[in-house]
Design an enzyme around this catalytic site. Sequence first.
Site, PDB file in Angstrom:
ATOM      1  N   ARG A 539      -5.370  -7.035   4.370  1.00 27.41           N
ATOM      2  CA  ARG A 539      -5.994  -7.425   4.266  1.00 27.41           C
ATOM      3  C   ARG A 539      -6.562  -7.673   2.333  1.00 27.41           C
ATOM      4  O   ARG A 539      -5.728  -7.529   1.340  1.00 27.41           O
ATOM      5  CB  ARG A 539      -7.380  -6.404   3.494  1.00 27.41           C
ATOM      6  CG  ARG A 539      -7.947  -5.866   5.318  1.00 27.41           C
ATOM      7  CD  ARG A 539      -9.221  -4.605   4.879  1.00 27.41           C
ATOM      8  NE  ARG A 539      -8.697  -4.118   4.189  1.00 27.41           N
ATOM      9  CZ  ARG A 539      -9.771  -3.416   3.489  1.00 27.41           C
ATOM     10  NH1 ARG A 539     -10.794  -3.765   3.777  1.00 27.41           N
ATOM     11  NH2 ARG A 539      -9.573  -2.319   2.926  1.00 27.41           N
ATOM     12  N   SER A 603       0.817   0.994   0.025  1.00 21.10           N
ATOM     13  CA  SER A 603       0.780   2.548   0.548  1.00 21.10           C
ATOM     14  C   SER A 603       1.660   3.130   0.204  1.00 21.10           C
ATOM     15  O   SER A 603       1.957   3.589   2.476  1.00 21.10           O
ATOM     16  CB  SER A 603      -0.615   2.354   1.585  1.00 21.10           C
ATOM     17  OG  SER A 603      -2.062   2.234   1.145  1.00 21.10           O
ATOM     18  N   ASP A 657      -2.438   3.857  -1.745  1.00 23.60           N
ATOM     19  CA  ASP A 657      -5.260   3.982  -0.971  1.00 23.60           C
ATOM     20  C   ASP A 657      -5.368   5.474  -1.355  1.00 23.60           C
ATOM     21  O   ASP A 657      -6.205   5.530  -0.992  1.00 23.60           O
ATOM     22  CB  ASP A 657      -4.543   3.843   1.106  1.00 23.60           C
ATOM     23  CG  ASP A 657      -3.637   4.429   1.170  1.00 23.60           C
ATOM     24  OD1 ASP A 657      -2.008   5.552   0.211  1.00 23.60           O
ATOM     25  OD2 ASP A 657      -3.199   4.861   2.677  1.00 23.60           O
TER      26      ASP A 657
END
Length: 917
Positions: A539, A603, A657
């Site tokens: 994203r 992450s 994350d």
Amino acid sequence: MFAVHLLAFHFTKLKEDQIKKVDRYLYHMRLSDDVLLDVMARFQAEMVKGLGRDTNPTATVKMLPSFVRSLPDGSEKGDFLAVDLGGSQFRAHQVKVFDDGKQSSQLESKFYPTPKEVIQGNGAELFDYVADCLLDFMETKNLKHKKLPLGFTFSFPCKQAKLEEGVLLAWTKHFKVRGVQDTDVVSSLRKALSKHKDIDVDVLALVNDTVGTMMTCGYDDQRCEVGLIIGTGTNACYMEEMRHIDLVEGDEGRMCINTEWGAFGDDGALDDLRTEFDRELDLGSLNPGKQLFEKMISSLYLGELVRLILLKMTKEGLLFNGKASTALLTKGKIEMKHVSAMEKYKEGLSNTKEILTELNLIPSEEDCIAVQHVCTIVSFRSANLCAAALAGILTRLRENKKLLRMRTTVGIDGGLYKTHPQYAKRLHKVVRRLVPNCDVRFLLSVSGSGKGAAMVTAVAYRLAAQRKQIDATLAPFLLSLETLREVKNKMRTELEYGLKRETQASATVKMLPTYVCGTPDGTEKGKFLALDLGGTNFRVLLVKIRSGRRRSVQMYNKIFAIPLEIMQGTGEELFDHIVQCIAEFLEYMGIKGARLPLGFTFSFPCRQASIDKGTLVGWTKGFKATDCEGEDVVDMLREAIRRRNEFDLDIVAVVNDTVGTMMTCGYEDPNCEIGLIAGTGSNVCYMEDMKNIEIVEGNEGKMCINTEWGAFGDNGCIDNIRTKYDKEVDEGSLNPGKQRYEKMTSGMYLGEIVRQILIDLTKQGLLFRGQILESLRKRGIFETKFLSQIESDRLALLQVRRILQQLGLDSTCEDSIIVKEVCGAVSKRAAQLCGAGLAAVVEKKRENQGVEHLQITVGVDGTLYKLHPHFSRVLQETVKKLAPQCDVTFMLSEDGSGKGAALITAVAKRLHNIGQK
């Protein structure tokens, strides 16, 4: 020739006239399809009443749970005994069931009379008689030396609380034994059997003859889920969804319901259909006002009904010149066998004439025609009413299954159905007319009440053995509180190892410093870009943060896929793909020229030397891009931006994350100092005192530590709780021997653990008929989202079966229950292990602060925590049990990896500006 034709015409005319005369006389007994559909609707309403906890006490159709939860599946085997009490004779049976792949069985029986003094005496005498007959049978068959399971067919209404127990509600069928009503008949039988020390019999199941019929037919045809008796008595049973049976705990699977439909109408629901003859018959019966539906249908009463009609017609001068014989005046003189014989149309009127003559009547041809038609109307009404109630059951079954059209089998037994020349044909025809959307096969039972009891016992035997195997398979997933406490203590030890300089290099839990040294204070503001890479999607976000009284965060984002060939290609290809996605987003948002501060949510385990430097320790979650491990991912991103040469960005922070999750919740709640991810991966971060972080200079303040706890256990410290299925999943993964704790707790692996268990249970013959289907062999087919769907409390087993069918797994109802249980065991263990790890972190926070009681908030993100119906509850309960001095609030994060990255960037900018000043 003319004379013959004239004679035939005269006979036909005579017959027509007599039939019309009887039709007019018995007009109320002739039921149209509209009336039958109305009876069907009334019966369905009574079924619903019988199934409801609050309405059952006043329901006439008692809908008694039989505790028979499974139909035969063909794998039953062994020797079984059965005794059958309920008809005109008592029967003892030996049933051999062969596991030869042909579903064959062998039945040997012996019949014993049921003397009037026994069926109308006292309870002790009745059960002693049953035990004596069984002893005689076992001696005859040379079975006294064997210990055999026994099924007890007891064809009277009983209230059951379990399969091997039944309290008699009321006697029917001329039985009137004293001292048995409201007592457990199985206990009475066991007591009688215990007097015979030389036999060893284990009464495993109490079965109604109707249930026995369904089970016998179910052995030959697995579609059979309805049992029907039409003989001396009448009754029906069928497989009902557990979620609809209020009288029994639990909502998984199905259970056979013994409707006891003979009492339908006892509350007046059929009064508009009952004739004066029905009322007269009822008043003269042993149980006036009871079993009214049975009295309109069963063979025990139809002969008497015919007698009452003929008697009245005779008295009114419509038959036998108005002269009734003594026999016609005597109750019980016309029996069902006479009615059946008189309806053998192929034999003309000869049977009718012969029977009427035996009753000392002098019948004319007109009388014989009329009597034959009376018999036809009475038996036809019986078949019609039976069909209407059966149609109600079939419609309910179809609606339970949510099918537009249903194929099913009805197992049938009973003298009326078997011996009456027209009854079966009439019943089939009417049922098919009333339920045209049900394709019904009618299967005649062979010794349903005896063999059926043995089949119920055999199924119970099989289920008990299966339950033992399933429990043994799932036992390693059941973790005691003591085991979880051990896990917590081991996690605490590993956390300490990761923080200490001398042990950090060899520690499995790496405790990586993030250089995030503060949480949001509300003064952050500005426009920030965020990148989020951590799974199969990538994203790019634009985040606008406002401070002050109108404090808010606005986000705009676009999602891009990362193809497998890029996830597992070269590092350069991966970062070029990322930069291409960023370029598309900047173009889309119209901000290509602005040099915005950027937070990069990455992450994967990184060793950071500062907030904007992150060296990849090792890939997880299916990524395998080459030339990345040991490299600074921020530098790789900057180089890819330079290669594209279209825009420039200020990369302020590389963020995990988990840290983003903590920061997002910290923006709402300053007490949030722990972040937890429970989704595709599993991880925790928390604010640690600088003085405890030996690998970073300085003792003042706090820093967020990214524990990377997924690798907990890579040194073998939790091998005692790893199962063979965990080892199989690990060996088949991209990184064998690594991230062992994550492989037991995260969404990426739980479905695969379930698949391995299902394969093992199938090999043991406990699932999918012992056939390992091709789809089950495919790694990764069982995604964790299916666990969440299957374990949903709102999901009926029918829907579970549909999910399994989508996966190419053709399951039975029993298979679905086992699959749901496996999913529950795997996800519960995952939540408990996650809770044990988190308890170690909150306990450490409490000790750091030197308080007896800690109040703290944990920010949580991840699909497993958010979407699984039980994961969050089990995790929270485990933390509460293992860290009782910590009051932990769980706060769901809103987009920790996107919003969180922007907030970290904003906090870093704020702290940088303060430092410059």
